[in-house]
Design a protein around this motif. Structure first.
Motif: not given
Lengths: 230, 230
Positions: A151-160
């Motif tokens: 679940p990479i990609g959370f790094e690329l997204l804003p916190a919310k």
DNA sequence: GCTTAAAGTGTAAAATACACACTAAGAGAG
DNA sequence: CTCTCTTAGTGTGTATTTTACACTTTAAGC
């Protein structure tokens, strides 16, 4: 103050391939413009020489911050490039790292020590110095491989973020469209997303619910060898 | 003949983690005994300094052959270890490679330049010099990850092998038992195995059919991005 | 020819993946 | 204030894949 060794040594550098996602969901890579030869004025990956008192990852973080201002990001070792002739001056071996940032938090070209730093579309980068095209290609392949089972990609997204944003991100990285219902089912079933009591604002249509990533749960599941395959 | 540089440079080495499978289907790793300090007389991974006129992989192959006699094997870059203090003498950065060999073709401790080289069970290795326990652990994890979606392991098997041998190999690497019928269905469906008109000899029971790996077909499918997940 | 040891083989149930289309909500225009 | 526009959000049936499981065959050794 010269340093002398009994045998010759290659120079050791680090290079960083930092990916970011812009507001149109285009995948970008962070590049700097070289101020000195070789490849003067050409674009290149941020990076530089490893010092004797820092680990490789520390060196990567330091160079990244010095040259682009970006710090505190997810970084992971990618590959070490050591072919002869990759630097015209000298034998240089470079340990490449790749990273992911949320572009909205690291907006325009940050610059401290930097000559010039900017985000370029991964799909159409400028001419790059050294063997950096190859390093970039390797990083992209790795990113695509990784996104499938981590679940990479959370790094690329804003916190919310909304589920649609997340889906767009996956579509951008993988270069293919995904089914909305199936995508939502899968990511929600993983249980790593916490739904918030908030919705999107300022959009001219029904506002989407916002989610955040549950880091604690992620680490807990990772310990158990859980498979995050999408 | 000393070599002088304006700035200090870490020393650069390569280390090789070579796995082999013995006739009892135990996974082994190839180690050498150090002849010189530091860690004199201790066991360590084969490896050594990178020369200025060879690529990293060339260096790994050269050291491997010089120290153990093993050559012509599958080798792939694993990770680069560069923490401070991993070598007590000097700052040393090591690019680790991992490899797979068919132990029946590289039997006992080969030795050329070698002090002493031998195969040790991966499950119970001797005390290892430097941070080599960590390198070995990293290699093992990588091997386990790789075996799930790549038809690795043909490197570890003899040219002609039975399906049971192959299954035992997978069970050894993954550390879990697999269902015979399901395993055979899956590997045969991949279409990478050519059945031979030969059977096992010298066994005190029904002889098993021998297979060989179809390298051409493998490369052909790999081009197309085929997924070899087991 | 009897024993022993591993080879080889199929099917049914369960789980998972996939394809697919309409209603809901909210903003903005007129 | 209602109509339009745009994206959010949701469920089911079908196909495919994965899993679990046990007996017969073959050959060697005694």
């Amino acid at each position: 103050m010269p340093y002398t060794y009994e045998y010759p040594r290659p120079a050791l550098t680090v290079d960083c391939v930092v990916f970011g996602l812009d507001d149109q969901n285009a995948l970008k890579v962070l590049l700097i413009q070289r101020r000195i030869p070789p490849f003067q004025d050409q674009w290149a990956l941020p990076g530089g020489f490893v010092r004797m008192d820092e680990s490789l990852e520390d060196a990567a973080r330091r160079e990244l911050q010095e040259e682009t201002g970006v710090k505190g990001v997810f970084l992971e070792q990618l590959y070490t490039f050591g072919d002869l002739g990759r630097d015209p001056r000298d034998r240089v071996v470079s340990v490449a790292y790749y990273g992911l940032v949320n572009l909205t938090e690291y907006p325009i070209q940050a610059a401290t020590d930097a000559r010039d730093a900017a985000w370029f579309p991964v799909a159409s980068p400028p001419y790059l110095a050294f063997d950096h095209p190859q390093i970039l290609a390797t990083a992209l392949t790795r990113l695509q491989g990784k996104v499938r089972y981590q679940p990479i990609g959370f790094e690329l997204l804003p916190a919310k973020f909304t589920l649609t944003q997340m889906q767009k991100l996956y579509e951008t990285i993988l270069g293919q469209t995904l089914d909305k219902r199936n995508f939502r089912k899968k990511v929600l079933k993983m249980g790593l997303l916490t739904p918030l009591a908030e919705v999107q604002m300022g959009v001219a249509h029904r506002a989407a619910k916002l989610y955040q990533f549950d880091l604690a749960k992620y680490q807990q599941l990772k310990e158990k060898g859980f498979n995050f395959e999408l």
